[in-house]
Design a protein around this motif. Structure first.
Motif, PDB file in Angstrom:
ATOM      1  N   GLY A 164      33.183  35.138 -24.723  1.00 30.54           N
ATOM      2  CA  GLY A 164      32.860  33.883 -25.397  1.00 30.54           C
ATOM      3  C   GLY A 164      31.548  33.886 -26.143  1.00 30.54           C
ATOM      4  O   GLY A 164      31.257  32.932 -26.875  1.00 30.54           O
ATOM      5  N   GLU A 165      30.739  34.926 -25.990  1.00 29.53           N
ATOM      6  CA  GLU A 165      29.448  34.967 -26.679  1.00 29.53           C
ATOM      7  C   GLU A 165      29.615  35.450 -28.113  1.00 29.53           C
ATOM      8  O   GLU A 165      30.512  36.242 -28.426  1.00 29.53           O
ATOM      9  CB  GLU A 165      28.470  35.882 -25.946  1.00 29.53           C
ATOM     10  CG  GLU A 165      27.971  35.308 -24.627  1.00 29.53           C
ATOM     11  CD  GLU A 165      26.889  36.165 -24.001  1.00 29.53           C
ATOM     12  OE1 GLU A 165      25.922  35.579 -23.463  1.00 29.53           O
ATOM     13  OE2 GLU A 165      27.001  37.413 -24.036  1.00 29.53           O
ATOM     14  N   SER A 166      28.721  34.983 -28.972  1.00 31.19           N
ATOM     15  CA  SER A 166      28.666  35.445 -30.359  1.00 31.19           C
ATOM     16  C   SER A 166      27.283  36.029 -30.618  1.00 31.19           C
ATOM     17  O   SER A 166      26.341  35.802 -29.845  1.00 31.19           O
ATOM     18  CB  SER A 166      28.909  34.281 -31.325  1.00 31.19           C
ATOM     19  OG  SER A 166      27.828  33.367 -31.270  1.00 31.19           O
ATOM     20  N   LEU A 167      27.170  36.752 -31.703  1.00 30.04           N
ATOM     21  CA  LEU A 167      25.866  37.310 -32.047  1.00 30.04           C
ATOM     22  C   LEU A 167      24.861  36.187 -32.295  1.00 30.04           C
ATOM     23  O   LEU A 167      23.681  36.302 -31.930  1.00 30.04           O
ATOM     24  CB  LEU A 167      25.999  38.204 -33.283  1.00 30.04           C
ATOM     25  CG  LEU A 167      24.854  39.191 -33.514  1.00 30.04           C
ATOM     26  CD1 LEU A 167      24.743  40.174 -32.363  1.00 30.04           C
ATOM     27  CD2 LEU A 167      25.050  39.931 -34.833  1.00 30.04           C
ATOM     28  N   TYR A 168      25.343  35.092 -32.878  1.00 24.09           N
ATOM     29  CA  TYR A 168      24.459  33.951 -33.147  1.00 24.09           C
ATOM     30  C   TYR A 168      23.925  33.351 -31.845  1.00 24.09           C
ATOM     31  O   TYR A 168      22.726  33.094 -31.712  1.00 24.09           O
ATOM     32  CB  TYR A 168      25.212  32.884 -33.944  1.00 24.09           C
ATOM     33  CG  TYR A 168      24.421  31.612 -34.132  1.00 24.09           C
ATOM     34  CD1 TYR A 168      23.433  31.529 -35.109  1.00 24.09           C
ATOM     35  CD2 TYR A 168      24.658  30.498 -33.321  1.00 24.09           C
ATOM     36  CE1 TYR A 168      22.696  30.360 -35.275  1.00 24.09           C
ATOM     37  CE2 TYR A 168      23.930  29.331 -33.479  1.00 24.09           C
ATOM     38  CZ  TYR A 168      22.940  29.269 -34.451  1.00 24.09           C
ATOM     39  OH  TYR A 168      22.211  28.122 -34.605  1.00 24.09           O
ATOM     40  N   SER A 169      24.810  33.146 -30.865  1.00 20.96           N
ATOM     41  CA  SER A 169      24.363  32.535 -29.605  1.00 20.96           C
ATOM     42  C   SER A 169      23.426  33.467 -28.839  1.00 20.96           C
ATOM     43  O   SER A 169      22.468  33.011 -28.197  1.00 20.96           O
ATOM     44  CB  SER A 169      25.561  32.159 -28.729  1.00 20.96           C
ATOM     45  OG  SER A 169      26.257  33.317 -28.267  1.00 20.96           O
ATOM     46  N   ILE A 170      23.683  34.774 -28.911  1.00 24.81           N
ATOM     47  CA  ILE A 170      22.808  35.732 -28.233  1.00 24.81           C
ATOM     48  C   ILE A 170      21.434  35.756 -28.911  1.00 24.81           C
ATOM     49  O   ILE A 170      20.401  35.739 -28.244  1.00 24.81           O
ATOM     50  CB  ILE A 170      23.446  37.137 -28.244  1.00 24.81           C
ATOM     51  CG1 ILE A 170      24.728  37.142 -27.414  1.00 24.81           C
ATOM     52  CG2 ILE A 170      22.466  38.184 -27.710  1.00 24.81           C
ATOM     53  CD1 ILE A 170      25.589  38.385 -27.600  1.00 24.81           C
ATOM     54  N   ALA A 171      21.423  35.770 -30.228  1.00 28.04           N
ATOM     55  CA  ALA A 171      20.153  35.780 -30.965  1.00 28.04           C
ATOM     56  C   ALA A 171      19.329  34.542 -30.649  1.00 28.04           C
ATOM     57  O   ALA A 171      18.106  34.622 -30.445  1.00 28.04           O
ATOM     58  CB  ALA A 171      20.432  35.873 -32.463  1.00 28.04           C
ATOM     59  N   THR A 230      18.931  40.273 -37.554  1.00 24.27           N
ATOM     60  CA  THR A 230      18.054  41.269 -36.926  1.00 24.27           C
ATOM     61  C   THR A 230      18.811  42.071 -35.884  1.00 24.27           C
ATOM     62  O   THR A 230      18.725  43.302 -35.839  1.00 24.27           O
ATOM     63  CB  THR A 230      16.834  40.587 -36.281  1.00 24.27           C
ATOM     64  OG1 THR A 230      16.054  39.961 -37.303  1.00 24.27           O
ATOM     65  CG2 THR A 230      15.971  41.591 -35.537  1.00 24.27           C
ATOM     66  N   LEU A 231      19.569  41.386 -35.028  1.00 21.74           N
ATOM     67  CA  LEU A 231      20.334  42.085 -33.999  1.00 21.74           C
ATOM     68  C   LEU A 231      21.388  42.993 -34.618  1.00 21.74           C
ATOM     69  O   LEU A 231      21.618  44.115 -34.130  1.00 21.74           O
ATOM     70  CB  LEU A 231      21.001  41.090 -33.051  1.00 21.74           C
ATOM     71  CG  LEU A 231      20.085  40.263 -32.151  1.00 21.74           C
ATOM     72  CD1 LEU A 231      20.917  39.458 -31.149  1.00 21.74           C
ATOM     73  CD2 LEU A 231      19.094  41.155 -31.418  1.00 21.74           C
ATOM     74  N   ALA A 232      22.021  42.541 -35.674  1.00 22.11           N
ATOM     75  CA  ALA A 232      23.030  43.364 -36.344  1.00 22.11           C
ATOM     76  C   ALA A 232      22.397  44.623 -36.937  1.00 22.11           C
ATOM     77  O   ALA A 232      22.969  45.716 -36.866  1.00 22.11           O
ATOM     78  CB  ALA A 232      23.731  42.560 -37.430  1.00 22.11           C
ATOM     79  N   ALA A 233      21.189  44.475 -37.492  1.00 20.88           N
ATOM     80  CA  ALA A 233      20.511  45.613 -38.104  1.00 20.88           C
ATOM     81  C   ALA A 233      20.030  46.613 -37.054  1.00 20.88           C
ATOM     82  O   ALA A 233      20.223  47.824 -37.198  1.00 20.88           O
ATOM     83  CB  ALA A 233      19.342  45.126 -38.946  1.00 20.88           C
ATOM     84  N   PRO A 254      29.401  42.262 -37.439  1.00 23.64           N
ATOM     85  CA  PRO A 254      28.656  41.397 -36.520  1.00 23.64           C
ATOM     86  C   PRO A 254      29.469  40.252 -35.937  1.00 23.64           C
ATOM     87  O   PRO A 254      29.082  39.664 -34.924  1.00 23.64           O
ATOM     88  CB  PRO A 254      27.518  40.848 -37.394  1.00 23.64           C
ATOM     89  CG  PRO A 254      27.421  41.788 -38.538  1.00 23.64           C
ATOM     90  CD  PRO A 254      28.805  42.287 -38.778  1.00 23.64           C
ATOM     91  N   ASP A 255      30.618  39.939 -36.565  1.00 19.25           N
ATOM     92  CA  ASP A 255      31.426  38.817 -36.080  1.00 19.25           C
ATOM     93  C   ASP A 255      32.329  39.213 -34.918  1.00 19.25           C
ATOM     94  O   ASP A 255      32.954  38.338 -34.300  1.00 19.25           O
ATOM     95  CB  ASP A 255      32.287  38.265 -37.217  1.00 19.25           C
ATOM     96  CG  ASP A 255      31.436  37.622 -38.308  1.00 19.25           C
ATOM     97  OD1 ASP A 255      30.381  37.054 -37.964  1.00 19.25           O
ATOM     98  OD2 ASP A 255      31.828  37.712 -39.479  1.00 19.25           O
ATOM     99  N   VAL A 256      32.432  40.516 -34.616  1.00 13.10           N
ATOM    100  CA  VAL A 256      33.314  40.970 -33.537  1.00 13.10           C
ATOM    101  C   VAL A 256      32.508  41.786 -32.538  1.00 13.10           C
ATOM    102  O   VAL A 256      32.071  42.899 -32.849  1.00 13.10           O
ATOM    103  CB  VAL A 256      34.483  41.817 -34.085  1.00 13.10           C
ATOM    104  CG1 VAL A 256      35.417  42.207 -32.945  1.00 13.10           C
ATOM    105  CG2 VAL A 256      35.244  41.054 -35.155  1.00 13.10           C
ATOM    106  N   LEU A 257      32.303  41.228 -31.354  1.00 10.45           N
ATOM    107  CA  LEU A 257      31.607  41.929 -30.281  1.00 10.45           C
ATOM    108  C   LEU A 257      32.612  42.315 -29.190  1.00 10.45           C
ATOM    109  O   LEU A 257      33.693  41.743 -29.094  1.00 10.45           O
ATOM    110  CB  LEU A 257      30.507  41.050 -29.682  1.00 10.45           C
ATOM    111  CG  LEU A 257      29.399  40.595 -30.654  1.00 10.45           C
ATOM    112  CD1 LEU A 257      28.424  39.666 -29.931  1.00 10.45           C
ATOM    113  CD2 LEU A 257      28.662  41.792 -31.242  1.00 10.45           C
TER     114      LEU A 257
END
Length: 380
Positions: free
Chosen positions: A8-15, A24-27, A34-37
């Motif tokens: 249920g987590e996304s890169l946005y929520s983790i950041a 930044t996290l994607a880089a 980045p939309d698929v973890l």
């Protein structure tokens, strides 16, 4: 800091949780999408490096299977150059008369020089595709062959602008133990006047008299006195032809390195580290087709493709996952931010000279980011 992705987590929520941003996290983690973890995927959260961090040496072997190095390898050298002390093109095969089988470095020398990375002349006792004790013995028994080899190495080192000569002689057997030590001493004496250092690859031993043809020809203590530094090959517990397991489980790695520093000064020891993992087909049976080699980036992409959750073995300090394809189960063991952090912590704890990676063709961006935040990298 490391974050393990939960359902249920996304890169946005983790950041947001770590007061950074998704870009930044994607880089930092070089995420292709980045939309698929992947559940269980370890993301590295960048930190401010300690300005007082230790300085170490780093090395990456480079190997390729085409006439010239592929563009992707040259790109990786350019990208990782700031975090490297040495690059070691693998390898010059020594013939029985002491001459060397040459190969084309392509643009490797230029790419290394532009990043202020030293190169090495790597020599091996490989003949007809495998390590040969009889070739080594013929060389050890011929002073003329050794003289020719040393002369050719010095000429090549000057031509390439190399600073080190690296010896990876394997499967020598107990009968060649003293001869190998004498060979290394003669090589050291021959190259030192030309400003070249000597480094030696060592099999992963846990005792001086460890049985087995791979181990018995290498006298750790004697070689440690001769060499400027050694590379201990602390990987391949899990290997392509063997049963599935972590390639470099932390316990065995620690055992080997603790023995190494008991007989060789820690400031001469490089820890060996794999930049790859393996994909085994189950059930494993001896004689099966070998496991497929893949990079950490490729392993994560495969887990995403097969919708497999990544798990983490706390004892081995290594990630793995299972998946099914064409009616067959597979298991993949690889490296991630957690496993490499554990190895670098061990390097720091033991006060080692540095780390040597096999080999640079396998992308593992988190390794380089964590390395640069934990250590300064020495340039020669």
């Amino acid at each position: 800091m490391i974050h393990v992705v939960k359902s249920g987590e996304s890169l946005y929520s983790i950041a947001k949780r770590y007061n950074t941003n998704a870009a930044t996290l994607a880089a930092v983690n070089e995420l292709p999408d980045p939309d698929v973890l992947v559940v269980g995927q370890a993301l590295y959260i960048p930190q401010t490096p300690d300005p007082n961090r230790r300085t170490i040496e780093t090395n990456a072997y480079v190997e390729w299977y085409t006439a010239e190095p592929p563009a992707s390898l040259l790109q990786e050298i350019r990208k990782r150059g700031p975090e490297l002390t040495y690059i070691m093109p693998f390898a010059y095969e020594v013939k029985r008369d002491g001459s060397l089988v040459t190969f084309d470095w392509g643009g490797i020398g230029d790419a290394a020089a532009r990043q202020d990375v030293a190169t090495a002349i790597v020599i091996v006792n490989i003949e007809e595709g495998g390590f040969s004790d009889t070739l080594a013995e013929a060389l050890f028994n011929s002073q003329a062959a050794q003289d020719k080899m040393i002369s050719d190495i010095v000429r090549l080192a000057k031509e390439k602008g190399s600073k080190d000569v690296h010896v990876d002689f394997e499967y020598l057997g107990k009968e060649n133990r003293e001869k190998y030590t004498a060979f290394l001493q003669k090589l050291k004496n021959g190259i030192s006047p030309h400003g070249l250092t000597l480094s030696v690859a060592l099999p992963p031993k846990t005792s001086a008299e460890q049985p087995g043809k791979w181990y018995e020809g290498h006298d750790y203590a004697a070689i440690g006195k001769i060499a400027d530094f050694v590379v201990v090959m602390t990987y391949e517990w899990g290997y392509s032809g063997g049963p599935p397991m972590a390639v470099s489980p932390i316990g065995p790695v620690r055992d080997v390195l603790e023995f190494a520093v008991s007989v060789i000064p820690a400031n001469k020891v490089h820890m060996g580290q794999n930049l790859y993992g393996y994909d085994w087909t189950l059930p494993f049976k001896q004689g099966n087709p070998p496991a497929r080699t893949l990079s950490p980036q490729a392993a994560i992409a495969l887990a995403r493709e097969r919708n497999a959750a990544i798990q983490y073995d706390e004892k081995a300090q290594a990630p793995f996952f299972n998946y099914w394809k064409d009616g067959k189960e597979h298991v993949v063991w690889f490296e991630d931010a957690r496993s490499i952090k554990a190895k670098l912590d061990l390097l720091k704890q033991l006060g080692l000279r540095g780390i040597s990676y096999w080999h640079l063709a396998f992308p593992f961006p988190q390794n380089w980011r964590i390395l640069s935040e934990m250590f300064h990298v020495k340039k020669l």
